[in-house]
Design a protein around this motif. Structure first.
Motif, PDB file in Angstrom:
ATOM      1  N   LYS A  36       1.627   1.862  -7.205  1.00  0.00           N
ATOM      2  CA  LYS A  36       0.334   1.485  -7.801  1.00  0.00           C
ATOM      3  C   LYS A  36      -0.523   2.739  -8.043  1.00  0.00           C
ATOM      4  O   LYS A  36      -0.293   3.790  -7.440  1.00  0.00           O
ATOM      5  N   ASP A  37      -1.540   2.571  -8.882  1.00  0.00           N
ATOM      6  CA  ASP A  37      -2.520   3.641  -9.099  1.00  0.00           C
ATOM      7  C   ASP A  37      -3.597   3.646  -8.005  1.00  0.00           C
ATOM      8  O   ASP A  37      -4.479   4.502  -8.003  1.00  0.00           O
ATOM      9  N   ASP A  38      -3.554   2.661  -7.101  1.00  0.00           N
ATOM     10  CA  ASP A  38      -4.590   2.539  -6.054  1.00  0.00           C
ATOM     11  C   ASP A  38      -4.469   3.664  -5.023  1.00  0.00           C
ATOM     12  O   ASP A  38      -3.364   4.060  -4.659  1.00  0.00           O
ATOM     13  N   GLN A  49      -9.100   3.942  -7.791  1.00  0.00           N
ATOM     14  CA  GLN A  49      -7.895   3.909  -8.616  1.00  0.00           C
ATOM     15  C   GLN A  49      -7.840   5.179  -9.454  1.00  0.00           C
ATOM     16  O   GLN A  49      -8.881   5.629  -9.958  1.00  0.00           O
ATOM     17  N   PHE A  50      -6.644   5.718  -9.600  1.00  0.00           N
ATOM     18  CA  PHE A  50      -6.452   6.942 -10.381  1.00  0.00           C
ATOM     19  C   PHE A  50      -5.323   6.696 -11.355  1.00  0.00           C
ATOM     20  O   PHE A  50      -4.158   6.549 -10.937  1.00  0.00           O
ATOM     21  N   GLU A  51      -5.669   6.650 -12.655  1.00  0.00           N
ATOM     22  CA  GLU A  51      -4.654   6.365 -13.658  1.00  0.00           C
ATOM     23  C   GLU A  51      -3.569   7.440 -13.629  1.00  0.00           C
ATOM     24  O   GLU A  51      -3.890   8.634 -13.673  1.00  0.00           O
ATOM     25  N   GLY A  52      -2.330   7.017 -13.486  1.00  0.00           N
ATOM     26  CA  GLY A  52      -1.209   7.958 -13.468  1.00  0.00           C
ATOM     27  C   GLY A  52      -0.692   8.277 -12.076  1.00  0.00           C
ATOM     28  O   GLY A  52       0.373   8.878 -11.925  1.00  0.00           O
ATOM     29  N   LYS A  53      -1.429   7.863 -11.041  1.00  0.00           N
ATOM     30  CA  LYS A  53      -0.976   8.184  -9.674  1.00  0.00           C
ATOM     31  C   LYS A  53       0.339   7.487  -9.343  1.00  0.00           C
ATOM     32  O   LYS A  53       1.224   8.079  -8.712  1.00  0.00           O
ATOM     33  N   GLY A  54       0.487   6.230  -9.794  1.00  0.00           N
ATOM     34  CA  GLY A  54       1.723   5.492  -9.522  1.00  0.00           C
ATOM     35  C   GLY A  54       2.932   6.209 -10.099  1.00  0.00           C
ATOM     36  O   GLY A  54       3.962   6.362  -9.434  1.00  0.00           O
ATOM     37  N   GLN A  55       2.785   6.662 -11.341  1.00  0.00           N
ATOM     38  CA  GLN A  55       3.885   7.366 -12.017  1.00  0.00           C
ATOM     39  C   GLN A  55       4.207   8.681 -11.301  1.00  0.00           C
ATOM     40  O   GLN A  55       5.371   9.036 -11.115  1.00  0.00           O
ATOM     41  N   THR A  84       7.208   3.737 -13.031  1.00  0.00           N
ATOM     42  CA  THR A  84       6.595   3.401 -11.732  1.00  0.00           C
ATOM     43  C   THR A  84       7.527   2.678 -10.777  1.00  0.00           C
ATOM     44  O   THR A  84       7.136   2.410  -9.632  1.00  0.00           O
ATOM     45  N   ILE A 230      -5.642  13.572  -9.437  1.00  0.00           N
ATOM     46  CA  ILE A 230      -4.551  13.641 -10.423  1.00  0.00           C
ATOM     47  C   ILE A 230      -4.227  15.088 -10.783  1.00  0.00           C
ATOM     48  O   ILE A 230      -3.060  15.489 -10.811  1.00  0.00           O
TER      49      ILE A 230
END
Ligand code: TMP
Ligand code: ASP
Length: 249
Positions: A36-38, A49-55, A84, A230
């Motif tokens: 997750k991005d959480d 939440q951070f967009e791209g963290k899951g990836q 992900t 990120i």
């Protein structure tokens, strides 16, 4: 290599703080782990939440678990499926957070009064009870035995495996000009009853400092408000040569 597994969002099994688990349509021996991005800290008291963290964390975990599989450490990792998601072996997770420490930091500094950054002669392994309602307290071996979480020999095996992981991943950071201060692992038993490394290895679960200036390059930037999460994770990925973008084959 493309892995052919069938699962949809309806196959949802479990939601943790940083990952979901899905069932796949096979013999029941595999699951999908989705990052997750959480970001949470202090047992969920701090959240963002951070967009791209899951990836990024899926890519880090793939990178380290590939190296561990190659080194002969038994892990649950069977391959990355997409940005992900990864295919994993289904494990019955031991309710312990197994922490390996190379240098004093974090709760070890709080517990002992030693300054963060104090060197240690050799790595140590600690166990914490995975129990949110108790805030994951540290456990002595006698408590692990009393609670019957694992057999005494299994606890010795688990600690030896944690040190083997350190032997594999610490040099990967050192070669890239970073210091692996400490990290957290989780283990579980597979269908055959073997002890296997599970969960993830990423800057969420490691303390990583720059070798030159001790800059924090891990989730402490979020826990302690030290910078952009990120950008930090991207710098670590770049320095380690972690392949974040997927290349179709
Ligand atoms: P600590 O110093 O707070 O005990 O943390 C030791 C290491 O474990 C550090 O690298 C961060 C990681 N960690 C987790 O992955 N999950 C947790 O819940 C905690 C408390 C620490
Ligand atoms: N256990 C995680 C950490 O601080 C997240 C949390 O406790 O909410 O690393």
């Amino acid at each position: 290599m493309t892995i052919d597994v069938s699962y949809t969002d309806d196959d949802f099994l479990y939601e943790g703080k940083a990952k979901y688990l899905f069932e796949v349509e096979d013999s029941g021996e595999h699951l999908v782990q989705r990052f997750k991005d959480d970001a949470t800290a202090f047992n969920g008291k701090k959240f963002a939440q951070f967009e791209g963290k899951g990836q990024l964390n899926c890519a880090f975990t793939t990178h380290f678990f590939d190296a561990l599989n190659d080194a002969g450490v038994d892990t649950h990792f069977h391959g990355r499926l997409n940005e992900t998601d990864m295919l994993i072996e289904r494990l019955e997770i031991v309710p312990l957070e197994v922490v390996v420490r190379n240098v004093v930091a974090g709760s070890l500094s709080d517990r002992t009064g030693l300054d963060e950054g104090t060197p240690m002669e050799s790595p140590i392994v600690e166990t914490f009870y995975k129990k949110d309602e108790l805030d994951d307290p540290i456990l002595c071996d006698c408590h692990v035995e009393m609670l019957d979480l694992v057999e005494p020999q299994q606890l010795r095996d688990l600690k030896a495996a944690a040190l083997e992981v350190n032997d594999v991943i610490e040099p990967m950071f050192a070669d890239a000009g970073m210091r692996l201060i400490d990290f957290k692992l989780e283990f579980g038993f597979n269908a055959a009853g073997a002890l296997v490394l599970g969960d993830e290895i990423s800057p969420d679960t490691c303390r990583i400092w720059d070798a030159e200036d001790d800059r924090h390059l891990d989730k402490d930037v979020f826990r302690r408000d030290l910078g952009d999460l990120i950008e930090t994770y991207e710098e670590v990925a770049d320095r380690l040569g972690v392949q974040v973008e997927l290349i179709e084959d």
